[in-house]
Design a protein around this motif. Structure first.
Motif, PDB file in Angstrom:
ATOM      1  N   HIS A   1     -12.009  -3.431  -0.662  1.00 59.41           N
ATOM      2  CA  HIS A   1     -12.193  -4.329  -1.789  1.00 59.41           C
ATOM      3  C   HIS A   1     -13.119  -5.488  -1.253  1.00 59.41           C
ATOM      4  CE1 HIS A   1      -9.495  -6.575   1.071  1.00 59.41           C
ATOM      5  NE2 HIS A   1      -8.752  -5.474   0.961  1.00 59.41           N
TER       6      HIS A   1
ATOM      7  N   PHE B   1       0.830  -1.245   0.040  1.00 58.40           N
ATOM      8  CA  PHE B   1       0.048   0.089  -0.026  1.00 58.40           C
ATOM      9  C   PHE B   1       0.779   1.158   0.146  1.00 58.40           C
ATOM     10  CE2 PHE B   1      -3.244  -2.891   2.142  1.00 58.40           C
ATOM     11  CZ  PHE B   1      -4.077  -3.068   0.980  1.00 58.40           C
TER      12      PHE B   1
ATOM     13  N   ASP C   1      -9.719  -5.654   7.058  1.00 58.31           N
ATOM     14  CA  ASP C   1     -10.203  -6.800   6.378  1.00 58.31           C
ATOM     15  C   ASP C   1     -11.028  -7.613   7.260  1.00 58.31           C
ATOM     16  OD1 ASP C   1      -8.966  -6.109   3.956  1.00 58.31           O
ATOM     17  OD2 ASP C   1      -7.407  -7.310   4.149  1.00 58.31           O
TER      18      ASP C   1
ATOM     19  N   HIS D   1      -7.297   0.554   7.835  1.00 58.11           N
ATOM     20  CA  HIS D   1      -7.799  -0.559   6.911  1.00 58.11           C
ATOM     21  C   HIS D   1      -8.107  -1.779   7.656  1.00 58.11           C
ATOM     22  CE1 HIS D   1      -8.140  -2.925   3.213  1.00 58.11           C
ATOM     23  NE2 HIS D   1      -7.160  -3.627   3.572  1.00 58.11           N
TER      24      HIS D   1
HETATM   25 FE   FE2 Z   1      -7.367  -5.456   2.608  1.00 53.95          FE
END
Ligand code: FE2
Length: 349
Positions: free
Chosen positions: A263, A98, A316, A314
């Motif tokens: 995402h 990133f 996930d 971030h």
């Molecule tokens: Fe990710």
């Protein structure tokens, strides 16, 4: 693990990544971390006739608490970036993912493999060509789709409008110029248009929070409008602890872009285990992103896909037992893939 065995695994990895005689493989590390990875990768590169070197960055000067993705100290180190750009392949054991520097290194045509997970996990999730093919079948489905909908028994019903951003694959090795991949990964993902996510996501017990590296205990409801999380709360009758921790974490970045939807996709690797965090508490939680039939949503940056959001906040969130539809075609049915070409050949699934 015996270093000789890890040498052999690195040789298999670099062979899949098509390292050839005359190429240069750079290994990036930081501080005292994963120095044994560097030694094994350099052994393997030499075995394949490639030139190799180890670029070791210093420890961070200050210990900065929460994980700021991508910041490994390359930003003020142009000579180091140039050295990595000059290699054909970089093995990144420092996690520059990133960062602008990673993007620049890829743009120079250098392929990058991230290798940060514990060695026993890297051994179990050794990439294969067969897994790559299955992931690429997922890519074909995902890149044609114009909408993606996720539902769950907990009450999730959310729709992503697709088409604005590319579909990306991760299958654990990289053999094309400029391509990044991550050893231990087997999943496919894309992102919605910036204002193109609406609905409700209810995280249930057993869903995974990364980088918390923990399992949700109490249900958490996200209300999403026009691509942003507008509300996070626990469900009535349950503890709100997980919701409160998530809110506290995101708020700490003081960046409204941390509420953006990032995402979305699914995992394909039957060798990866849902209970993986009970075995490997540290690491990046890659096994949880990869395990077969998980549906993963995420929040925060979408610059990896070419979008404008580069917040360091971030999350996930691989979810268990969800269903996923592409343009109303069922692709994941309560955690089971429906398309034969994406299922493991030998498992009897
Ligand atoms: Fe990710």
């Amino acid at each position: 693990m015996n270093p000789t065995l890890f040498n052999e695994l690195c040789l298999e990895q670099l062979t899949l990544s098509k390292v050839t005689e005359g190429e240069t493989v750079a290994v990036l590390s930081r501080g005292d971390e994963r120095l044994e990875y560097a030694a094994s990768f350099m052994w393997a590169a030499q075995k394949l006739g490639a030139s190799t070197f180890h670029l070791r960055l210093p420890e961070p000067v200050s210990a900065a608490g929460d994980w700021a993705v991508g910041d490994v100290g390359l930003g003020d180190n142009p000579l180091a970036v140039d050295a990595l750009k000059s290699a054909d392949m970089v093995v990144d054991t420092a996690l520059m993912l990133f960062s602008k520097e990673q993007t620049a290194i890829q743009a120079a045509g250098t392929r990058i493999l991230t290798a940060v997970e514990p060695i026993p996990l890297l051994a179990r999730l050794m990439p294969t060509r067969e897994m790559r093919e299955r992931v690429e079948v997922g890519e074909e489905y995902l890149k044609k789709a114009r909408s993606l909908r996720i539902t769950s028994p907990h009450g999730t019903d959310v729709t992503y409008q697709l088409g604005a951003y590319p579909t990306m694959t991760e299958y654990g090795y990289t053999d094309e110029p400029g391509r990044w991949d991550h050893w231990g990964a087997s999943f496919v993902f894309t992102g919605a248009s910036d204002d193109g996510v609406d609905g409700t996501i209810v995280l249930g017990p057993g869903d995974v929070l990364l980088p918390f590296n923990s399992y949700v205990q109490n249900p958490v409801q996200f209300t999403i409008e026009k691509g942003f999380v507008r509300d996070i709360r626990g469900l009535a009758g349950h503890s709100s602890l997980d919701a409160d921790l998530l809110k506290s974490y995101i708020e700490s970045f003081e960046d409204p872009r941390g509420y953006g939807m990032s995402h979305v996709g699914w995992g394909l690797d039957e060798r990866a285990r849902w209970h993986g965090l009970t075995q490997f508490g540290g690491g990046l939680g890659l096994e949880l992103r990869s395990y077969y039939g998980n549906v993963m949503i995420s929040t925060g940056p979408n610059n990896e896909l070419g979008g404008p959001n580069d917040t360091p906040c971030h999350l996930d969130i691989p979810m268990h037992g969800c269903s996923l539809y592409l343009d109303d075609e069922l692709i994941v049915d309560k955690g089971e893939l429906t398309v034969d070409e994406m299922r493991p050949a030998s498992s009897g699934r």
